[in-house]
Every structure is written in C-alpha cells, then in structure tokens.
Motif scaffolding. Structure first.
Motif, mmCIF file in Angstrom:
data_model
loop_
_atom_site.group_PDB
_atom_site.id
_atom_site.type_symbol
_atom_site.label_atom_id
_atom_site.label_comp_id
_atom_site.label_asym_id
_atom_site.label_seq_id
_atom_site.Cartn_x
_atom_site.Cartn_y
_atom_site.Cartn_z
ATOM 1 N N PHE A 1 -5.801 -64.374 -37.614
ATOM 2 C CA PHE A 1 -5.152 -63.306 -36.850
ATOM 3 C C PHE A 1 -5.115 -63.742 -35.389
ATOM 4 O O PHE A 1 -6.072 -64.323 -34.890
ATOM 5 C CB PHE A 1 -5.941 -61.990 -36.940
ATOM 6 N N ASP B 1 -3.672 -62.146 -31.482
ATOM 7 C CA ASP B 1 -2.973 -61.095 -30.742
ATOM 8 C C ASP B 1 -3.127 -61.295 -29.253
ATOM 9 O O ASP B 1 -3.961 -62.060 -28.789
ATOM 10 C CB ASP B 1 -3.439 -59.697 -31.156
ATOM 11 N N CYS C 1 0.306 -58.614 -33.121
ATOM 12 C CA CYS C 1 -0.611 -59.433 -33.921
ATOM 13 C C CYS C 1 0.176 -60.283 -34.910
ATOM 14 O O CYS C 1 1.138 -59.824 -35.517
ATOM 15 C CB CYS C 1 -1.582 -58.529 -34.676
#
Length: 195
Positions: free
Chosen positions: A29, A31, A100
């Motif tokens: 992930f 972001d 994200c």
C-alpha cells in the motif's frame, strides 16, 4: 492496469472464475502523507480567494472547478508515478483507493521473490517521489517569476505546488487471491485476508 506478464498469464487462462486460491504473496500500500490536510487547505484557500475577490455565480464556480482540477492533476500524477514503479517490478496493480495505491506480488504469475520485488518497488517509489518533488520545486520557481508578471497584469497568482510525502506499507503471508465481484457487474482480481 497490470504488467505485461500478468496480462499474458490471464490470457492463458481458459476461463476466469470467481473462485479464489490461497497463496503466499506480498501486498503493498502507498499513499500521500497528509493528503486530506492538503485537499482541505486547497479548499479553504479557494473559498478565501472567492470571498476576497468578490466572485459569485459562474465566476466562483469556475474558480472552484479550476482548483479541483489542479488537485486531481496532482493525484493522477502521483498515482501514475507509483503505478509505473509497481509494473516495473512485476507487481499486480490492484486498485486505487482515493490517494492510496494497492498492489501485490506473487499472483497471478508465481514469483518466489515476491517480498524482495515489493520492497524494491517501495524503495524506488520513494526515489520517484523525490524526483517528482524536485520537478515540482522547479515549477514553483517558474511560477514565482510568472506571478510577478501576473500581479502587474491584475491576474490571480498561480498557487505553489505542495511537496508530496509518500507512506508505504508492505506485508507478506498467506492470502486469498482471485476474482472478486459479480459476473454481471465488475470483477476485480484482488487479494484479501488477515495478512
């Protein structure tokens, strides 16, 4: 959406089904840190400008649209930068969730180095963000010069582009991977599970 090797693997499949498989994979992930604050500041600045300039109706709406477009351009530039890195490291780009990016390694193409490739992608993503920030700083210097001219012409100054900071998270373990969704609507090749 995915790297060429993933496309080739999916094209080889005789049938895509909603069934899942348990595989050891690595999920990633990334972001923009402080993105909500960044968008809030942009909205407040736009509201203050509309008020101080006495804009109303179509003029105010056009200004808000312009500001929204600039924020979206920033998000799209960031998302494209990270997606290119993921694909360059043989990852499967899963989805965008606001600012994200979610990706994973090890499926549908088996990859014994899934964790290493994900970490290498995370390092390169940080480097790519730094290069992007250098470009944004150069653009800010150009805008500073242009804003002197704009002020003398009675035009609004161009806003400064904010510096972007990237946060990443990586985890490896056993996950369920496969097509999720509905045969009659949208299917998404994704992973889920505790890991």
């Amino acid at each position: 959406i995915v790297s060429p090797n993933v496309v080739q693997e999916l094209l080889k499949a005789e049938q895509l089904s909603l069934g899942g498989a348990r595989r050891e994979l690595t999920v990633f992930f990334a972001d923009v840190r402080g993105f909500t604050e960044l968008t809030d500041r942009a909205q407040v600045a736009a509201e203050e400008h509309v008020k101080s300039a006495g804009l109303s109706g179509p003029e105010a709406e056009a200004y808000f649209e312009q500001q929204s477009s600039e924020v979206l351009q920033t998000v799209n530039l960031y998302l494209a930068t990270i997606a290119d890195v993921i694909k360059g490291h043989r990852g499967t780009l899963d989805k965008y969730i606001g600012d994200c990016v979610m990706a994973f390694w090890g499926a549908p193409t088996p990859n014994a180095r899934h964790a290493v490739d994900a970490v290498c992608a995370a390092v390169e993503a940080q480097q790519a963000m730094e290069r992007l920030n250098v470009q944004r700083e150069q653009e800010n210097a150009r805008r500073e010069v242009e804003n002197v001219q704009r002020k003398s012409q009675g035009l609004d100054p161009l806003p400064e582009l904010p510096r972007l900071a990237l946060g990443t998270g990586i985890n490896s373990g056993f996950m369920t991977v496969g097509l999720m969704g509905s045969d009659s609507h949208i299917l998404n090749y994704t992973v889920f599970g505790r890991e």
